[in-house]
Design a protein around this motif. Structure first.
Motif, mmCIF file in Angstrom:
data_model
loop_
_atom_site.group_PDB
_atom_site.id
_atom_site.type_symbol
_atom_site.label_atom_id
_atom_site.label_comp_id
_atom_site.label_asym_id
_atom_site.label_seq_id
_atom_site.Cartn_x
_atom_site.Cartn_y
_atom_site.Cartn_z
ATOM 1 N N HIS A 100 0.833 -1.204 0.000
ATOM 2 C CA HIS A 100 0.000 0.000 0.000
ATOM 3 C C HIS A 100 0.869 1.256 0.000
ATOM 4 N N VAL A 101 1.939 1.233 0.761
ATOM 5 C CA VAL A 101 2.852 2.368 0.815
ATOM 6 C C VAL A 101 3.481 2.580 -0.561
ATOM 7 N N ALA A 102 3.858 1.509 -1.240
ATOM 8 C CA ALA A 102 4.450 1.623 -2.572
ATOM 9 C C ALA A 102 3.461 2.245 -3.558
ATOM 10 N N LYS A 103 2.184 1.864 -3.448
ATOM 11 C CA LYS A 103 1.169 2.456 -4.325
ATOM 12 C C LYS A 103 0.984 3.939 -4.030
ATOM 13 N N LEU A 104 0.985 4.299 -2.758
ATOM 14 C CA LEU A 104 0.841 5.703 -2.402
ATOM 15 C C LEU A 104 2.058 6.516 -2.817
ATOM 16 N N GLN A 105 3.236 5.912 -2.770
ATOM 17 C CA GLN A 105 4.433 6.628 -3.187
ATOM 18 C C GLN A 105 4.381 6.978 -4.668
ATOM 19 N N LYS A 106 3.665 6.180 -5.463
ATOM 20 C CA LYS A 106 3.502 6.494 -6.885
ATOM 21 C C LYS A 106 2.657 7.746 -7.088
ATOM 22 N N LEU A 107 1.858 8.105 -6.081
ATOM 23 C CA LEU A 107 1.004 9.293 -6.179
ATOM 24 C C LEU A 107 1.723 10.581 -5.799
ATOM 25 N N LEU A 108 2.896 10.474 -5.199
ATOM 26 C CA LEU A 108 3.616 11.666 -4.763
ATOM 27 C C LEU A 108 3.816 12.631 -5.925
ATOM 28 N N TYR A 109 3.542 13.905 -5.652
ATOM 29 C CA TYR A 109 3.728 15.015 -6.586
ATOM 30 C C TYR A 109 2.817 14.934 -7.809
ATOM 31 N N ARG A 110 1.746 14.142 -7.709
ATOM 32 C CA ARG A 110 0.711 14.124 -8.754
ATOM 33 C C ARG A 110 -0.321 15.190 -8.419
#
Length: 123
Positions: free
Chosen positions: A34-44
């Motif tokens: 879940h953390v990895a998926k949220l990290q993909k959202l950073l700066y979007r």
């Protein structure tokens, strides 16, 4: 601030806060996915609606364990009056925190394939 770490992210009220010293291997693995998926959202770019009808558009900076979201370079949009014929008023706010209790909607600017994979975050 580099971004969220394992102890800063909770995906929803049904998810418990995981402490790495007390979590089992399965829950730690699930949490790190879940953390990895949220990290993909950073700066979007993220559009967040709040209960009083306003919308905030900004860059997703981080989320904490309570679900509060911080947006960077944000702009507030609100209706000038309750008439739909008038344009939305906007003002630049910069860095803001949106409490989870006030949030009514949340949309991320990404491709349809990414949206489909992110839908699994709520489960």
């Amino acid at each position: 601030m580099e971004g969220p770490s394992d102890d800063q992210v909770t995906l929803g009220p049904q998810d418990s806060y995981l402490n790495s010293s007390t979590a089992s291997a399965d829950t730690t693995s699930s949490s790190s996915q879940h953390v990895a998926k949220l990290q993909k959202l950073l700066y979007r770019r993220m559009l967040i609606g709040v209960n009083d009808g306003r919308y905030f558009l900004g860059l997703f900076q981080c989320i904490d364990k309570q679900g509060n979201i911080i947006l960077q370079d944000s702009v507030e949009y609100r209706s000038a009056r309750h008439s739909s014929s008038l344009p939305m008023e906007q003002r630049c706010l910069g860095l803001i925190l949106i409490p989870a209790a006030c949030r009514s909607s949340c949309h991320v600017d990404c491709f349809i394939e990414e949206q489909m994979s992110l839908m699994s975050l709520g489960t």
